[in-house]
Write a protein that holds these residues in place. Structure first.
Motif, PDB file in Angstrom:
ATOM      1  N   PRO A 188       0.819  -1.223   0.000  1.00 34.23           N
ATOM      2  CA  PRO A 188       0.000   0.000   0.000  1.00 34.23           C
ATOM      3  C   PRO A 188       0.853   1.274   0.000  1.00 34.23           C
ATOM      4  CG  PRO A 188      -0.676  -1.483   1.781  1.00 34.23           C
ATOM      5  CD  PRO A 188       0.554  -2.051   1.182  1.00 34.23           C
ATOM      6  N   VAL A 189       1.973   1.242   0.689  1.00 36.21           N
ATOM      7  CA  VAL A 189       2.856   2.415   0.738  1.00 36.21           C
ATOM      8  C   VAL A 189       3.468   2.660  -0.632  1.00 36.21           C
ATOM      9  CG1 VAL A 189       4.934   3.394   1.797  1.00 36.21           C
ATOM     10  CG2 VAL A 189       3.356   2.024   3.178  1.00 36.21           C
ATOM     11  N   VAL A 190       3.935   1.599  -1.271  1.00 33.07           N
ATOM     12  CA  VAL A 190       4.531   1.722  -2.605  1.00 33.07           C
ATOM     13  C   VAL A 190       3.488   2.187  -3.608  1.00 33.07           C
ATOM     14  CG1 VAL A 190       5.566   0.397  -4.495  1.00 33.07           C
ATOM     15  CG2 VAL A 190       6.387   0.088  -2.155  1.00 33.07           C
ATOM     16  N   GLN A 191       2.283   1.641  -3.517  1.00 34.05           N
ATOM     17  CA  GLN A 191       1.213   2.052  -4.435  1.00 34.05           C
ATOM     18  C   GLN A 191       0.922   3.547  -4.279  1.00 34.05           C
ATOM     19  OE1 GLN A 191      -2.466  -0.059  -3.905  1.00 34.05           O
ATOM     20  NE2 GLN A 191      -3.272   0.618  -5.864  1.00 34.05           N
ATOM     21  N   GLU A 192       0.895   4.021  -3.059  1.00 40.70           N
ATOM     22  CA  GLU A 192       0.659   5.440  -2.805  1.00 40.70           C
ATOM     23  C   GLU A 192       1.802   6.297  -3.355  1.00 40.70           C
ATOM     24  OE1 GLU A 192       0.461   8.167   1.133  1.00 40.70           O
ATOM     25  OE2 GLU A 192      -0.848   6.411   1.137  1.00 40.70           O
ATOM     26  N   MET A 193       3.026   5.850  -3.175  1.00 36.33           N
ATOM     27  CA  MET A 193       4.184   6.589  -3.686  1.00 36.33           C
ATOM     28  C   MET A 193       4.165   6.634  -5.212  1.00 36.33           C
ATOM     29  SD  MET A 193       7.074   5.081  -1.097  1.00 36.33           S
ATOM     30  CE  MET A 193       8.467   5.969  -1.771  1.00 36.33           C
ATOM     31  N   GLU A 194       3.821   5.523  -5.847  1.00 38.79           N
ATOM     32  CA  GLU A 194       3.757   5.479  -7.306  1.00 38.79           C
ATOM     33  C   GLU A 194       2.627   6.352  -7.832  1.00 38.79           C
ATOM     34  OE1 GLU A 194       3.514   1.270  -8.007  1.00 38.79           O
ATOM     35  OE2 GLU A 194       5.705   1.083  -8.114  1.00 38.79           O
ATOM     36  N   ALA A 195       1.496   6.370  -7.152  1.00 37.51           N
ATOM     37  CA  ALA A 195       0.377   7.219  -7.572  1.00 37.51           C
ATOM     38  C   ALA A 195       0.755   8.695  -7.459  1.00 37.51           C
ATOM     39  CB  ALA A 195      -0.862   6.925  -6.732  1.00 37.51           C
ATOM     40  N   ALA A 196       1.453   9.050  -6.401  1.00 40.95           N
ATOM     41  CA  ALA A 196       1.880  10.444  -6.229  1.00 40.95           C
ATOM     42  C   ALA A 196       2.873  10.839  -7.321  1.00 40.95           C
ATOM     43  CB  ALA A 196       2.501  10.642  -4.846  1.00 40.95           C
ATOM     44  N   ALA A 197       3.796   9.949  -7.651  1.00 40.00           N
ATOM     45  CA  ALA A 197       4.770  10.233  -8.713  1.00 40.00           C
ATOM     46  C   ALA A 197       4.060  10.379 -10.057  1.00 40.00           C
ATOM     47  CB  ALA A 197       5.820   9.134  -8.780  1.00 40.00           C
ATOM     48  N   TYR A 198       3.089   9.522 -10.324  1.00 42.96           N
ATOM     49  CA  TYR A 198       2.324   9.612 -11.563  1.00 42.96           C
ATOM     50  C   TYR A 198       1.562  10.934 -11.634  1.00 42.96           C
ATOM     51  CZ  TYR A 198      -1.268   8.735 -15.053  1.00 42.96           C
ATOM     52  OH  TYR A 198      -2.098   8.846 -16.137  1.00 42.96           O
ATOM     53  N   ASN A 199       0.938  11.330 -10.533  1.00 44.26           N
ATOM     54  CA  ASN A 199       0.191  12.591 -10.512  1.00 44.26           C
ATOM     55  C   ASN A 199       1.111  13.786 -10.738  1.00 44.26           C
ATOM     56  OD1 ASN A 199      -2.299  11.373 -10.154  1.00 44.26           O
ATOM     57  ND2 ASN A 199      -2.142  11.414  -7.926  1.00 44.26           N
ATOM     58  N   ARG A 200       2.313  13.743 -10.163  1.00 40.11           N
ATOM     59  CA  ARG A 200       3.278  14.828 -10.413  1.00 40.11           C
ATOM     60  C   ARG A 200       3.648  14.884 -11.892  1.00 40.11           C
ATOM     61  NH1 ARG A 200       5.394  12.849  -5.635  1.00 40.11           N
ATOM     62  NH2 ARG A 200       7.068  11.750  -6.734  1.00 40.11           N
ATOM     63  N   TRP A 201       3.827  13.707 -12.495  1.00 40.06           N
ATOM     64  CA  TRP A 201       4.187  13.653 -13.909  1.00 40.06           C
ATOM     65  C   TRP A 201       3.052  14.202 -14.776  1.00 40.06           C
ATOM     66  CZ3 TRP A 201       2.046  10.560 -17.861  1.00 40.06           C
ATOM     67  CH2 TRP A 201       2.740  10.593 -19.056  1.00 40.06           C
ATOM     68  N   VAL A 202       1.816  13.804 -14.473  1.00 39.77           N
ATOM     69  CA  VAL A 202       0.655  14.283 -15.233  1.00 39.77           C
ATOM     70  C   VAL A 202       0.541  15.805 -15.106  1.00 39.77           C
ATOM     71  CG1 VAL A 202      -1.878  14.287 -15.323  1.00 39.77           C
ATOM     72  CG2 VAL A 202      -0.622  12.130 -15.182  1.00 39.77           C
ATOM     73  N   ASN A 203       0.698  16.336 -13.889  1.00 41.65           N
ATOM     74  CA  ASN A 203       0.630  17.775 -13.673  1.00 41.65           C
ATOM     75  C   ASN A 203       1.735  18.501 -14.421  1.00 41.65           C
ATOM     76  OD1 ASN A 203      -1.637  17.549 -12.059  1.00 41.65           O
ATOM     77  ND2 ASN A 203      -0.462  17.438 -10.163  1.00 41.65           N
ATOM     78  N   ALA A 204       2.924  17.942 -14.436  1.00 41.44           N
ATOM     79  CA  ALA A 204       4.032  18.564 -15.163  1.00 41.44           C
ATOM     80  C   ALA A 204       3.746  18.580 -16.662  1.00 41.44           C
ATOM     81  CB  ALA A 204       5.336  17.825 -14.877  1.00 41.44           C
ATOM     82  N   CYS A 205       3.156  17.499 -17.181  1.00 45.95           N
ATOM     83  CA  CYS A 205       2.803  17.455 -18.607  1.00 45.95           C
ATOM     84  C   CYS A 205       1.745  18.508 -18.931  1.00 45.95           C
ATOM     85  CB  CYS A 205       2.297  16.072 -18.983  1.00 45.95           C
ATOM     86  SG  CYS A 205       3.574  14.819 -19.057  1.00 45.95           S
ATOM     87  N   HIS A 206       0.748  18.628 -18.072  1.00 46.46           N
ATOM     88  CA  HIS A 206      -0.301  19.626 -18.302  1.00 46.46           C
ATOM     89  C   HIS A 206       0.268  21.038 -18.255  1.00 46.46           C
ATOM     90  CE1 HIS A 206      -3.749  16.707 -17.084  1.00 46.46           C
ATOM     91  NE2 HIS A 206      -3.334  16.504 -18.296  1.00 46.46           N
ATOM     92  N   GLN A 207       1.179  21.276 -17.341  1.00 46.63           N
ATOM     93  CA  GLN A 207       1.784  22.618 -17.226  1.00 46.63           C
ATOM     94  C   GLN A 207       2.654  22.914 -18.444  1.00 46.63           C
ATOM     95  OE1 GLN A 207       3.787  22.706 -13.466  1.00 46.63           O
ATOM     96  NE2 GLN A 207       1.880  22.885 -12.294  1.00 46.63           N
ATOM     97  N   SER A 208       3.370  21.936 -18.952  1.00 45.69           N
ATOM     98  CA  SER A 208       4.240  22.174 -20.114  1.00 45.69           C
ATOM     99  C   SER A 208       3.406  22.417 -21.363  1.00 45.69           C
ATOM    100  CB  SER A 208       5.218  21.030 -20.322  1.00 45.69           C
ATOM    101  OG  SER A 208       4.550  19.866 -20.731  1.00 45.69           O
ATOM    102  N   HIS A 209       2.232  21.795 -21.469  1.00 50.26           N
ATOM    103  CA  HIS A 209       1.358  22.013 -22.626  1.00 50.26           C
ATOM    104  C   HIS A 209       0.632  23.357 -22.529  1.00 50.26           C
ATOM    105  CE1 HIS A 209       1.951  18.240 -24.645  1.00 50.26           C
ATOM    106  NE2 HIS A 209       1.770  17.582 -23.514  1.00 50.26           N
ATOM    107  N   ALA A 210       0.485  23.872 -21.329  1.00 48.38           N
ATOM    108  CA  ALA A 210      -0.203  25.141 -21.140  1.00 48.38           C
ATOM    109  C   ALA A 210       0.677  26.318 -21.553  1.00 48.38           C
ATOM    110  CB  ALA A 210      -0.626  25.296 -19.676  1.00 48.38           C
ATOM    111  N   LEU A 211       1.978  26.083 -21.605  1.00 48.94           N
ATOM    112  CA  LEU A 211       2.895  27.171 -21.991  1.00 48.94           C
ATOM    113  C   LEU A 211       2.809  27.379 -23.434  1.00 48.94           C
ATOM    114  CD1 LEU A 211       6.015  26.181 -19.874  1.00 48.94           C
ATOM    115  CD2 LEU A 211       4.317  27.926 -19.369  1.00 48.94           C
TER     116      LEU A 211
END
Length: 75
Positions: free
Chosen positions: A52-75
């Protein structure tokens, strides 16, 4: 681990050593022990603790990646 990298007891023990400082690596050690010995009771219990801890860490990393992609496309 260097003496016998395929010993599930050693892999599990090393995972238990790592769990306080590196949950991802500990989880990996438990998975390796289970691959070698699918009925390794201690590794099976330990993976239930780390999964469960690893799953949470991986989900957080994925969400950071998705947010970074959205921010880079917004520029």
């Amino acid at each position: 681990i260097y003496l016998d990298p395929l010993d599930p007891d050693i892999l599990n023990a090393f995972g238990e050593f790592l769990i306080a400082t590196d949950v991802m690596q500990a989880d990996h050690m438990f998975k390796q022990a289970i691959i070698i010995s699918p009925s390794h009771s201690k590794a099976l219990v330990n993976i239930q603790r780390t999964a469960p801890v690893v799953q949470e860490m991986e989900a957080a990393a994925y969400n950071r990646w998705v947010n970074a992609c959205h921010q880079s496309h917004a520029l």
